[in-house]
Scaffold this motif. Sequence first.
Motif, PDB file in Angstrom:
ATOM      1  N   ALA A 114       3.349   3.830  -5.185  1.00 43.28           N
ATOM      2  CA  ALA A 114       2.670   5.121  -5.063  1.00 43.28           C
ATOM      3  C   ALA A 114       1.175   4.927  -4.802  1.00 43.28           C
ATOM      4  O   ALA A 114       0.566   5.701  -4.058  1.00 43.28           O
ATOM      5  N   PHE A 115       0.588   3.890  -5.403  1.00 49.62           N
ATOM      6  CA  PHE A 115      -0.824   3.597  -5.181  1.00 49.62           C
ATOM      7  C   PHE A 115      -1.096   3.340  -3.702  1.00 49.62           C
ATOM      8  O   PHE A 115      -2.031   3.910  -3.113  1.00 49.62           O
ATOM      9  N   PHE A 116      -0.294   2.487  -3.076  1.00 46.60           N
ATOM     10  CA  PHE A 116      -0.526   2.171  -1.665  1.00 46.60           C
ATOM     11  C   PHE A 116      -0.231   3.360  -0.769  1.00 46.60           C
ATOM     12  O   PHE A 116      -0.936   3.587   0.230  1.00 46.60           O
ATOM     13  N   GLN A 117       0.788   4.136  -1.109  1.00 41.63           N
ATOM     14  CA  GLN A 117       1.076   5.330  -0.316  1.00 41.63           C
ATOM     15  C   GLN A 117      -0.092   6.306  -0.381  1.00 41.63           C
ATOM     16  O   GLN A 117      -0.527   6.855   0.642  1.00 41.63           O
ATOM     17  N   GLY A 118      -0.626   6.516  -1.584  1.00 45.87           N
ATOM     18  CA  GLY A 118      -1.745   7.432  -1.744  1.00 45.87           C
ATOM     19  C   GLY A 118      -3.000   6.931  -1.062  1.00 45.87           C
ATOM     20  O   GLY A 118      -3.714   7.697  -0.399  1.00 45.87           O
ATOM     21  N   ALA A 119      -3.296   5.646  -1.215  1.00 46.16           N
ATOM     22  CA  ALA A 119      -4.479   5.081  -0.564  1.00 46.16           C
ATOM     23  C   ALA A 119      -4.346   5.150   0.948  1.00 46.16           C
ATOM     24  O   ALA A 119      -5.319   5.442   1.656  1.00 46.16           O
ATOM     25  N   GLY A 120      -3.148   4.893   1.455  1.00 45.76           N
ATOM     26  CA  GLY A 120      -2.925   4.967   2.896  1.00 45.76           C
ATOM     27  C   GLY A 120      -3.153   6.362   3.432  1.00 45.76           C
ATOM     28  O   GLY A 120      -3.776   6.541   4.490  1.00 45.76           O
ATOM     29  N   ARG A 121      -2.648   7.374   2.714  1.00 40.76           N
ATOM     30  CA  ARG A 121      -2.859   8.761   3.146  1.00 40.76           C
ATOM     31  C   ARG A 121      -4.345   9.109   3.138  1.00 40.76           C
ATOM     32  O   ARG A 121      -4.858   9.745   4.058  1.00 40.76           O
ATOM     33  N   ALA A 169       4.063  -9.326  -1.575  1.00 44.53           N
ATOM     34  CA  ALA A 169       4.716  -8.029  -1.754  1.00 44.53           C
ATOM     35  C   ALA A 169       3.716  -6.885  -1.607  1.00 44.53           C
ATOM     36  O   ALA A 169       4.009  -5.872  -0.950  1.00 44.53           O
ATOM     37  N   VAL A 170       2.538  -7.030  -2.212  1.00 43.46           N
ATOM     38  CA  VAL A 170       1.559  -5.946  -2.085  1.00 43.46           C
ATOM     39  C   VAL A 170       0.976  -5.899  -0.677  1.00 43.46           C
ATOM     40  O   VAL A 170       0.649  -4.815  -0.171  1.00 43.46           O
ATOM     41  N   ASP A 171       0.879  -7.051  -0.029  1.00 44.26           N
ATOM     42  CA  ASP A 171       0.384  -7.054   1.350  1.00 44.26           C
ATOM     43  C   ASP A 171       1.361  -6.319   2.265  1.00 44.26           C
ATOM     44  O   ASP A 171       0.940  -5.639   3.207  1.00 44.26           O
ATOM     45  N   ARG A 172       2.656  -6.448   2.007  1.00 39.20           N
ATOM     46  CA  ARG A 172       3.640  -5.704   2.806  1.00 39.20           C
ATOM     47  C   ARG A 172       3.484  -4.199   2.591  1.00 39.20           C
ATOM     48  O   ARG A 172       3.620  -3.412   3.535  1.00 39.20           O
ATOM     49  N   LEU A 173       3.203  -3.800   1.349  1.00 37.84           N
ATOM     50  CA  LEU A 173       2.984  -2.375   1.082  1.00 37.84           C
ATOM     51  C   LEU A 173       1.760  -1.879   1.845  1.00 37.84           C
ATOM     52  O   LEU A 173       1.764  -0.779   2.398  1.00 37.84           O
ATOM     53  N   ALA A 174       0.701  -2.686   1.852  1.00 36.48           N
ATOM     54  CA  ALA A 174      -0.509  -2.297   2.580  1.00 36.48           C
ATOM     55  C   ALA A 174      -0.223  -2.178   4.075  1.00 36.48           C
ATOM     56  O   ALA A 174      -0.638  -1.208   4.729  1.00 36.48           O
ATOM     57  N   ALA A 175       0.498  -3.148   4.631  1.00 38.69           N
ATOM     58  CA  ALA A 175       0.826  -3.109   6.053  1.00 38.69           C
ATOM     59  C   ALA A 175       1.652  -1.879   6.382  1.00 38.69           C
ATOM     60  O   ALA A 175       1.518  -1.293   7.470  1.00 38.69           O
ATOM     61  N   GLY A 176       2.500  -1.477   5.456  1.00 36.70           N
ATOM     62  CA  GLY A 176       3.354  -0.316   5.683  1.00 36.70           C
ATOM     63  C   GLY A 176       2.598   0.990   5.791  1.00 36.70           C
ATOM     64  O   GLY A 176       3.148   1.974   6.298  1.00 36.70           O
TER      65      GLY A 176
END
Length: 211
Positions: A114-121, A169-176
């Motif tokens: 959720a953190f990466f999704q929110g930061a990405g948005r 794993a977190v880098d993949r979330l960031a790339a996503g």
Amino acid sequence: MSGKPHAPACDRNRDPILAVLRECFADHRRVLEIGSGTGQHAVYFAAAMPWLTWQASDVEANLPGIRAWLDDAGLANTPPPLVLDVLAPWPQVEADAVFTANTLHIMGWDGVQAFFQGAGRLLAAAPEGTLVAYGPFNDGGRFTSASNREFDRWLKARDPQSGIRDFQAVDRLAAGVGLQLAADVAMPANNRCLVWKRTGAGPGDRLACGK
């Protein structure tokens, strides 16, 4: 210090983190800090980087302590802290950078996602948007030190959903969410500062945020 929460770790890690942030946030204007904790980092970084508006945020229970630090410092570039739970709808805020320290290993994996999704948005509206995450990380599924292994055991004893996260794993979330790794900076006590940017980062860009 009376009436204010205090985390000794913040005093120890603030200068190494600041050295990275001074470069990575040099051209930014507004930072959203996720999980401001005691509020110590918010005050220290905002004072050292007066060109930034430093927006602190955390779960509601931590806001009184953060307010105490902000009120005591009386800085012009620290607005009142926001209530932000990564698993709940995020408040409406404009920012071209996001920072978090020692949070990803505290929250469950659903919170990390959720953190990466929110930061990405949030950073989708900032072409040069930057995300910086500080803390311990595993590499290729392995602990990088004996102390990190023991820390992970301690974390899981408190909450089985927590634990040191794997860098890949977190880098993949960031790339996503459209963020590309720009720097991976080794820090004291087996920690790292991971820096992601919205735009492609060549070798020269990587040096701009540390080695």
